[in-house]
Design an enzyme around this catalytic site. Structure first.
Site, PDB file in Angstrom:
ATOM      1  N   CYS A 128      98.359 -51.977  -1.107  1.00 30.19           N
ATOM      2  CA  CYS A 128      97.182 -52.763  -0.733  1.00 30.19           C
ATOM      3  C   CYS A 128      97.543 -53.680   0.440  1.00 30.19           C
ATOM      4  CB  CYS A 128      96.683 -53.509  -1.978  1.00 30.19           C
ATOM      5  SG  CYS A 128      95.229 -54.525  -1.811  1.00 30.19           S
ATOM      6  N   ASP A 189      89.459 -43.757  -0.169  1.00 29.46           N
ATOM      7  CA  ASP A 189      89.668 -45.190   0.107  1.00 29.46           C
ATOM      8  C   ASP A 189      88.806 -45.615   1.297  1.00 29.46           C
ATOM      9  OD1 ASP A 189      90.678 -47.748   0.222  1.00 29.46           O
ATOM     10  OD2 ASP A 189      92.775 -47.136   0.116  1.00 29.46           O
ATOM     11  N   HIS A 221      91.536 -46.309  -3.525  1.00 33.59           N
ATOM     12  CA  HIS A 221      92.472 -47.423  -3.351  1.00 33.59           C
ATOM     13  C   HIS A 221      93.154 -47.728  -4.691  1.00 33.59           C
ATOM     14  CE1 HIS A 221      93.493 -50.816  -0.654  1.00 33.59           C
ATOM     15  NE2 HIS A 221      93.644 -51.510  -1.759  1.00 33.59           N
TER      16      HIS A 221
END
Lengths: 254, 100
Positions: A128, A189, A221
């Protein structure tokens, strides 16, 4: 690294303090195998939701696989409490400054390199926002031998996305990337989107960098997060972890 | 910060958390990764008292559809409240004005 049921194994994991950016004390979780080594090292950068249990578990996983693993709390200057509470405060303040992250990472790399059980090689990885920081650290800190970006958002930043804390997109430092880069992404994502990943890939090619990017269909994600059923994708996660062990093994154990 | 959708505004409110009531001096708003809601992104709303540290927080994570519905309901309620206050306060203000 192949395991056998008759081998000796042990590890120690504890909270320590590292000297970070501006000489600030930075809390960090240090997990390492027992024994004299020499062991390769991994700097593990936490994600936007904070320095949470996933990162402690992942640090121990790296130690289990024979790495000195150091995971700093990049949010420690915001105070202490439940990770999500601290993360909420940092988020409201616009995130941590990139220069500070690089300084904290350099302190961690220096500590790992000075460790008596270290083999002289350091990798960096994160998920992330930690994936974005990984690219940044691999370009701006010194002493990094391999990097794994797990779905880092905002490696490519929109033209109007230049906040004071993150004034330069990591992709702009591609010429300075000092080591091979492994990228692991989900096709569904949105941050990073497949188009942004392709833009990053084009920059790496243009600068003649060594990289491997893998895009997983059906994953979005955070597909490693086994405690988040909505985003966890077991098949992609298993394959991606195998790629990490192979990549870090090749670049950090030699 | 994966979306950079975040805002912070000062308040003079009261909020109730696990430890009871506290004076909330800021609201944090963001659209980013939730800590608990089963979604990649959510509207994150926090009421905090900054001086008490990160733990003094009343937190809500909303799916975007719910956030839109909440915004619309808040809007309606605020309009009704303003109308109510306008109707109630105008005569009251007049009644205590310096020329009365």
């Amino acid at each position: 690294m192949t395991y056998t049921t008759d081998q000796y194994e042990g590890l120690i994991a504890e909270t320590i303090t590292v000297t970070g950016a501006n000489g600030d004390p930075v809390t960090a979780y240090f997990a390492r195998p027992l024994g004299p080594g020499p062991f390769p090292a991994v700097l593990l950068i936490h994600h936007l939701p904070g320095w949470d249990e996933f990162y402690r578990e992942t640090a121990r996983r790296y130690a289990h696989h024979g790495y000195l693993c150091l995971s700093p709390d990049l949010y420690c200057r915001a105070g202490h409490g439940a990770p999500e509470d601290v993360a909420a405060k940092v988020r409201a303040e616009g995130g941590v400054p990139d220069d500070q992250v690089v300084g904290d990472a350099q302190g961690c790399i220096d500590l790992l390199r000075a460790h008596p059980a270290h083999n002289g090689k350091v990798g960096v990885t994160g998920t992330c926002s930690g994936g974005r920081h990984t690219v940044l650290i691999a370009s701006r800190a010194t002493g990094v031998d391999a990097a794994v970006d797990c779905w880092g958002g905002r490696v490519v930043q929109a033209p109007d996305d230049r906040p004071p804390a993150q004034p330069v997109p990591p992709i702009d430092y591609t010429a300075d990337l000092q080591c091979p880069l492994l990228g692991l992404f989900g096709e569904e994502d949105s941050a990073p989107s497949p188009a942004q990943v392709a833009e990053h890939e084009a920059a790496l090619q243009a600068h003649g960098k060594t990289y491997e990017f893998h895009m997983y269909p059906g994953a979005g994600h955070g597909f490693f997060y086994y405690d988040r059923p909505a985003v966890y994708r077991a098949e992609a996660a298993v394959d991606a972890w195998e790629k990490i062990w192979e990549f870090f093994g090749r670049h950090l154990r030699g | 910060m994966c979306t950079m959708i975040a805002a912070k505004l000062p308040l003079t409110a009261a909020a109730r958390g696990p430890a009871g009531w506290f004076p909330a001096d800021h609201a944090y708003l963001a659209y980013d990764h939730p800590a608990r809601l089963a979604a990649e992104h959510a509207l994150l709303l926090d009421f905090v008292r900054e001086a008490d540290g990160p733990a003094q927080r009343l937190a809500v994570e909303l799916p975007l559809d719910d956030a839109v519905a909440l915004r619309d309901a808040l809007s309606r309620a605020i309009d009704q409240a303003a109308a109510h206050e306008g109707g109630a306060t105008a005569p009251a203000a007049d009644s205590v004005g310096p020329n009365r």
